[in-house]
Design a protein around this motif. Structure first.
Motif, PDB file in Angstrom:
ATOM      1  N   GLU A  51       1.108  -1.413  -0.011  1.00  0.00           N
ATOM      2  CA  GLU A  51       0.010   0.159  -0.011  1.00  0.00           C
ATOM      3  C   GLU A  51       0.920   1.251   0.118  1.00  0.00           C
ATOM      4  O   GLU A  51       0.437   1.861  -1.090  1.00  0.00           O
ATOM      5  CB  GLU A  51      -0.897   0.028   1.196  1.00  0.00           C
ATOM      6  N   PHE A  52       2.226   1.480   0.534  1.00  0.00           N
ATOM      7  CA  PHE A  52       3.220   1.943   0.910  1.00  0.00           C
ATOM      8  C   PHE A  52       3.492   2.435  -0.554  1.00  0.00           C
ATOM      9  O   PHE A  52       3.582   3.911  -1.150  1.00  0.00           O
ATOM     10  CB  PHE A  52       4.196   2.502   2.057  1.00  0.00           C
ATOM     11  N   HIS A  54       2.194   1.320  -3.566  1.00  0.00           N
ATOM     12  CA  HIS A  54       1.724   2.235  -4.206  1.00  0.00           C
ATOM     13  C   HIS A  54       1.399   3.501  -4.044  1.00  0.00           C
ATOM     14  O   HIS A  54       0.787   4.764  -5.526  1.00  0.00           O
ATOM     15  CB  HIS A  54       0.400   1.315  -3.475  1.00  0.00           C
ATOM     16  N   ASN A  55       1.543   4.381  -2.523  1.00  0.00           N
ATOM     17  CA  ASN A  55       0.519   5.259  -2.417  1.00  0.00           C
ATOM     18  C   ASN A  55       2.036   6.079  -2.589  1.00  0.00           C
ATOM     19  O   ASN A  55       2.235   8.000  -2.844  1.00  0.00           O
ATOM     20  CB  ASN A  55       0.254   5.735  -1.797  1.00  0.00           C
ATOM     21  N   GLN A  56       2.990   6.158  -2.425  1.00  0.00           N
ATOM     22  CA  GLN A  56       4.415   6.596  -2.018  1.00  0.00           C
ATOM     23  C   GLN A  56       5.024   6.674  -3.051  1.00  0.00           C
ATOM     24  O   GLN A  56       6.385   6.412  -2.742  1.00  0.00           O
ATOM     25  CB  GLN A  56       4.173   6.552  -0.487  1.00  0.00           C
ATOM     26  N   HIS A  57       5.246   5.894  -4.221  1.00  0.00           N
ATOM     27  CA  HIS A  57       5.994   5.512  -4.841  1.00  0.00           C
ATOM     28  C   HIS A  57       7.480   5.945  -5.368  1.00  0.00           C
ATOM     29  O   HIS A  57       8.483   6.030  -5.522  1.00  0.00           O
ATOM     30  CB  HIS A  57       5.598   3.768  -5.954  1.00  0.00           C
ATOM     31  N   TYR A  87       7.061   0.801 -10.120  1.00  0.00           N
ATOM     32  CA  TYR A  87       7.616   0.677  -9.519  1.00  0.00           C
ATOM     33  C   TYR A  87       9.300  -0.197  -9.376  1.00  0.00           C
ATOM     34  O   TYR A  87      10.003  -0.235  -8.422  1.00  0.00           O
ATOM     35  CB  TYR A  87       6.543   0.060  -7.957  1.00  0.00           C
TER      36      TYR A  87
END
Lengths: 741, 112
Positions: A51-52, A54-57, A87
Motif C-alpha cells: 500500500e505504501f 502504491h501511494n508513495q513510490h 515501481y
C-alpha cells in the motif's frame, strides 16, 4: 505564514525509506539507526508495504524488506514491486539470515541485502547511502539517456551505444534504419495528443520487442521519428508490418497508422554514425507519403545527389552574376479552332553550368525551393522574360505574352506586387503580357493570405494560371472563388491518362470542371499527335509540349515563331475560335486534300471507339484508277473532294469520316448496333444516289461499300475486318453498291 | 533493574547489541525488556508440547531475530540451534533445547 513557506520544500538530504518489518525489536533498532538521517515509513505486513509503495513510490528512495512477514511474504512483495514497470525502479534491500533466500532475492531484482543479525548501524547506514546514490545515479543516467515518453534511448546516447556495438561486433554487417510515422500530426489533430502519445509508445514497444528478439538498439530521435541500428537483414517487409497497426476509436473512428522506413543497408562503418543515419533519413524522405511502397533504400546516387546539391548551392550566386541561367521559351498553342494558334510562351530556366554543363531544372529548382534561393532566381527569370517581351515587340513587332513561375516563397514577399509592376513599367509592357503561373500547392498553405495576394495581382490585370493542377489537394469548392484565369493540368496527369491503357476519364472531368468555372485549360507535356487529338476532342483550350516545340533559347524560339508566322492574337487566345487559320502544319491528323481525318487519326479513333456500339463502312470509288488515268490527277482530286463532301454531309457529327488511302474512305459510325442497320444502309444508298448524278463538271460515279456492325456477343470479332470482307465480296462479283457482313 | 552491567554478567554480547542500536543504551535495555516479555510468553514450549513443529519453527524464528540482534548470547545459541533443527524438522532433542531457552529466559527475567 513564513513557517508554512519553509515547510513547503524538498529536503535534499532526508530521503524517505520504507522499512518492512513485523518484529518490533528489529523494527525499533532500524528506526534508531536510520531516523536521524532518513524519513522512515514503517510497514508491519506485506499488504501494508504494498500500500505504501502504491501511494508513495514517487518519494520512496529505498525499501528495506524483511522476508518473513505475516500474510504476503517478503519475496512476494519483492516480485510485485519488480514486476510492475511503475515501481520496478525502487531499490529494494532484503534483510535475511538465510543465504539461499538472498540469492533468490537478488535474482528477483533486490539491489542488496543486509544479513541478520544486523551489522552495526553504521554499516547499515553506509550500505543504504550507497544504494541511494547508486540508484539515483542510475535514474539520472536513465532519464538523461532516454526519451521520457517512450523510454527508448534518445539520439545522443543512441549514437554513443551504436558506436559501442560496432566496437564489440567489428565484422558484423549492420543496417541503419529510420522510421517515420506518416501524417503523425493528423493523428494528433484527430485523436488528441494523449492518443498520439499512445501511438508513439506502441511503435516504441514494437521496436523494443524487435531489438530484444533480434539484437540491435533503437531510439526515438524526434517527435515521430525512430532510429534502429541492427544486424543486416534481407526482409524489411516483416519489420514494417510489425510496426503498422490500427488505432481504434469509437468517436473519431478507426484509423490505420502507416509508417515509412528508410534503409541504409550494410552501412559503411568508416562513416560517422550520424552520417549513416542521415543516409537512412534521406532514403525515408524518398517515400514520404507513399503508402504503397513505404520502404526507401539508400543508394550511392543519393549521396551523389547530395554532393551535387551542395555544389549547386555554393555556385548559385556566381551563376546569377555571370548569367549562367538562361531563359528558354516554350510555345503554348490554342487548339480551339481548326488550326492551332500561338497564344503565349512559358519562360523556363536552364542552367549552363561552366563545369557541369546543362543542369536539369528538375534537380536545381526543388533544391532552391527548399532553401529559398528560388526567390532570387525567380526575380532573375521575371526580369529576363519581361525584357524579352519588350525586345520582341520593339524589334520584331510581335507581341508574345510570356508566363513566368511565381514560387510559394514569392507570395510571402511583401514587395512582390511592387516588383512585378516595376518590371511592367520599366519594360513598357501591357500588364496581361506577363502571365503569372502559381502552383496549385501554393494555395493550400495559408490559403487565405495567398488568395488575397493573388486576388490583388488579378485585379491589377495580371493573368493568373494555376500550375500543376491535379497534383495537389486544392479544394474544388475553392475553384469558384479563386482568382485565376486558367488551369494548367499537371504533366504527370497527361502522362498517366495516356499510359499503357489509355484512360482519359479524369482528364475529361477536369476539363469540364474548368469549363464550368469558365477557366481555360492548358495541357502541358503533350508529346504526340494522339494526345493533341484527344485533348482537343475533350475540349482542352491550350496545349504546350514537345509536340509543338521543345523549350528553346530566345533566339531559336524567335526563329521558330517567325518561320511559322503564327502570331495572331495578343488577346491571350480568348477569341481563338474566330482567329484566322495559320499555315502551321500541325495537322498530322487530317488529310490535306479533303480535310477528313487521315490514317493516323483513324487509328486513334478506331482504337478508342466503343467497340460494342459501332458500324464500320469501307468505301471505294468504282473504277478510280481508270478515271484518274483517263482524266488526270487534277480531276481525280476534284472527284475525291466531291465524294468526301457527299459522304460527310450524310453522316452525323458524332461519326468519323476518314480517308485511308487515295481511293478508300472509312466511316466510323458511332452509337449504333445492328438494330440500326436500316438507317445506316439508307445513308449509303443516298450517297450513291447523289454521286450517280452529274454535279458541275464531275461525272457520275458510284461507291462499292462493305458494311459491318459490332457484335457484343462475339467479343473477338473485328468489325473492321468484317467490313473489309464484305467489301471484297462485292468486288469479287464486280458489283457496285453495298454489302453488309 | 536491568543494566548494561547485569546483562554483561548474564553473558550478553552487549557491545555488539549496542552497536546495532547506534549506541543508544536506553533503547537497547528497552528492547531487551520487550524480548524478555516475548520469551516469557512461552509459546514455544506449548507448540512443541502439542507437537506443532511448523508453528514451533515460526515462533523460534521470530524469537531468534530479536534475541540475535540484541546479542543475548546464552539464549541466542539454543534458539538458533532449535530454529535450524525445526526449519527442516531435523530430528534432535527439541525439548532439551527448549528447556535451555526457558531456563536462560528465567535467569534473564530475574535480572529485570
Amino acid at each position: 505564514m513564513a513557517n508554512k513557506r519553509t515547510t513547503f520544500r524538498i529536503t535534499e538530504k532526508k530521503r524517505r525509506i520504507l522499512v518492512v518489518e513485523d518484529e518490533i525489536i528489529n523494527r525499533e533498532m532500524l528506526r534508531e539507526s536510520l531516523e536521524s538521517t532518513y524519513d522512515i515509513l514503517i510497514a508491519q505486513s506485506g499488504e501494508e508495504a504494498l500500500e505504501f509503495v502504491h501511494n508513495q513510490h514517487e518519494t520512496i528512495s529505498v525499501v528495506l524488506l524483511d522476508l518473513y512477514l505475516p500474510g504476503i511474504g517478503g519475496i512476494e512483495v519483492l516480485k510485485k514491486i519488480k514486476d510492475d514497470p511503475v515501481y520496478a525502479h525502487l531499490p529494494v534491500i532484503v534483510m535475511t539470515s538465510d543465504y539461499e533466500a538472498e540469492v533468490e532475492c537478488l535474482g528477483y531484482g533486490a539491489i542488496d541485502f543486509i544479513s541478520k543479525p544486523y551489522p552495526p548501524s553504521k554499516v547499515i547506514l553506509a550500505r543504504i547511502l550507497r544504494t541511494v546514490e547508486l540508484s539515483e545515479d542510475r535514474d539520472t543516467i536513465h532519464w538523461a539517456e532516454r526519451d521520457h515518453l517512450t523510454g527508448l534511448y534518445n539520439k545522443e546516447f543512441f549514437y554513443h551505444y551504436a558506436m559501442q556495438l560496432d566496437l564489440y561486433h567489428k565484422g558484423m554487417e549492420t543496417d541503419a534504419l529510420v522510421i517515420d510515422v506518416n501524417h503523425f500530426h493528423t493523428i494528433n489533430d484527430r485523436y488528441g495528443k494523449a492518443k498520439g502519445d499512445k501511438v508513439l509508445k506502441h511503435i516504441a514497444g514494437s521496436l523494443h520487442d524487435i531489438v530484444a528478439a533480434e539484437g540491435g538498439i533503437v531510439c526515438r530521435s524526434e517527435a515521430d521519428t525512430f532510429m534502429l541500428y541492427c544486424p543486416h537483414r534481407n526482409d524489411y517487409e516483416a519489420l514494417l508490418s510489425a510496426l503498422t497497426f490500427t488505432i481504434e476509436d469509437e468517436e473519431a473512428g478507426d484509423s490505420h497508422v502507416w509508417v515509412r522506413m528508410g534503409v541504409y543497408a550494410q552501412v559503411d562503418k568508416s562513416l560517422d554514425i550520424e552520417f549513416r543515419f542521415d543516409r537512412a533519413k534521406m532514403a525515408a524522405d524518398t517515400v514520404k507519403g507513399n503508402l504503397t511502397n513505404p520502404i526507401g533504400f539508400y543508394d550511392d546516387s543519393m549521396h551523389d545527389a547530395e554532393v551535387l546539391a551542395e555544389q549547386l548551392i555554393a555556385d548559385f550566386h556566381a551563376a546569377i552574376r555571370e548569367k549562367q541561367f538562361v531563359v528558354y521559351y516554350q510555345p503554348k498553342y490554342n487548339v480551339l479552332g481548326d488550326e492551332p494558334v500561338l497564344s503565349s510562351a512559358e519562360a523556363l530556366v536552364r542552367w549552363k553550368h561552366p563545369k557541369l554543363g546543362m543542369v536539369d531544372p528538375g534537380v536545381f529548382i526543388p533544391l532552391f525551393e527548399e532553401n529559398g534561393l528560388i526567390q532570387e532566381l525567380d526575380h532573375y527569370v521575371w526580369s529576363q522574360a519581361a525584357a524579352q517581351i519588350y525586345d520582341w515587340k520593339e524589334r520584331l513587332g510581335l507581341t508574345i505574352p510570356v508566363s513566368v513561375n511565381i514560387s510559394r516563397v514569392d507570395l510571402y514577399d511583401p514587395e512582390l506586387v511592387d516588383n512585378l509592376l516595376k518590371l511592367i513599367r520599366v519594360n513598357r509592357l501591357d500588364i496581361e503580357e506577363l502571365i503569372l503561373e502559381i502552383t496549385e500547392s501554393a494555395y493550400t498553405e495559408n490559403s487565405k493570405m495567398i488568395i488575397k495576394k493573388v486576388e490583388h495581382l488579378h485585379r491589377l490585370g495580371f493573368r493568373i494560371e494555376m500550375d500543376d493542377f491535379g497534383s495537389g489537394y486544392s479544394s474544388l469548392s475553392m475553384l469558384s472563388t479563386m482568382p485565376i484565369d486558367a488551369l494548367k493540368l499537371d504533366m504527370q496527369f497527361i502522362r498517366n491518362a495516356f499510359k499503357d491503357r489509355k484512360d482519359t476519364r479524369l482528364l475529361e472531368i477536369m476539363i469540364r470542371l474548368a469549363d464550368a468555372f469558365e477557366l481555360l485549360t492548358i495541357a502541358e507535356g503533350v508529346e504526340t499527335a494522339e494526345q493533341v487529338f484527344t485533348l482537343k476532342q475533350l475540349g482542352c483550350d491550350i496545349i504546350q509540349g514537345f509536340y509543338f516545340s521543345r523549350p528553346q533559347p530566345a533566339e531559336e524560339f524567335e526563329k521558330f515563331v517567325m518561320a511559322k508566322k503564327s502570331i495572331h492574337s495578343i488577346n491571350w487566345a480568348v477569341d481563338a475560335r474566330s482567329a484566322p487559320r495559320d499555315d502551321y502544319s500541325y495537322n498530322a491528323l487530317h488529310d490535306a486534300l479533303t480535310g477528313l481525318y487521315n490514317y493516323s487519326a483513324f487509328d486513334v479513333l478506331f482504337r478508342d471507339a466503343d467497340k460494342d456500339h459501332i458500324a464500320i463502312l469501307i468505301a471505294d470509288v468504282d473504277n478510280y484508277d481508270i478515271i484518274k488515268q483517263r482524266k488526270g490527277k487534277e480531276y481525280a482530286d476534284k472527284l475525291i473532294c466531291h465524294v468526301a463532301n457527299v459522304i460527310k454531309e450524310n453522316f452525323r457529327s458524332v461519326d468519323y469520316v476518314c480517308r485511308l488511302t487515295e481511293n478508300e474512305f472509312v466511316v466510323i459510325v458511332t452509337r449504333v448496333t445492328k438494330a440500326n442497320k436500316a438507317p445506316v444502309v439508307s445513308k449509303v444508298e443516298k450517297i450513291n444516289k447523289t454521286l450517280k448524278m452529274k454535279c458541275d463538271d464531275i461525272e457520275p460515279v458510284e461507291l462499292t461499300v462493305g458494311i459491318a456492325f459490332s457484335d457484343s456477343t462475339k467479343p473477338d470479332s473485328d468489325v473492321f475486318k468484317d467490313a473489309d470482307t464484305a467489301l471484297k465480296r462485292m468486288k469479287e462479283i464486280k458489283h457496285s453498291g453495298y454489302s453488309v457482313f | 533493574m536491568l543494566t548494561i552491567e547485569t546483562l554483561k554478567q548474564f553473558g550478553a554480547d552487549v557491545d555488539t547489541g549496542l552497536a546495532r542500536c547506534a549506541g543508544n543504551e536506553g533503547l537497547y535495555l528497552r528492547l531487551v525488556n520487550i524480548c524478555v516479555q516475548e520469551l516469557s510468553e512461552n509459546e514455544l514450549e506449548a507448540a512443541l508440547g502439542a507437537g506443532e513443529l511448523e508453528k514451533a519453527f515460526e515462533i523460534a524464528h521470530r524469537l531468534k531475530g530479536g534475541v540475535s540482534n540484541l546479542a543475548l548470547t546464552p539464549i541466542e545459541t539454543p534458539v538458533c540451534e532449535l530454529t535450524e533443527l525445526l526449519r527442516h524438522e531435523t530430528p534432535g532433542d527439541y525439548d532439551a533445547l527448549c528447556a535451555q531457552i526457558v531456563q536462560k529466559t528465567k535467569e534473564l527475567a530475574a535480572l529485570v
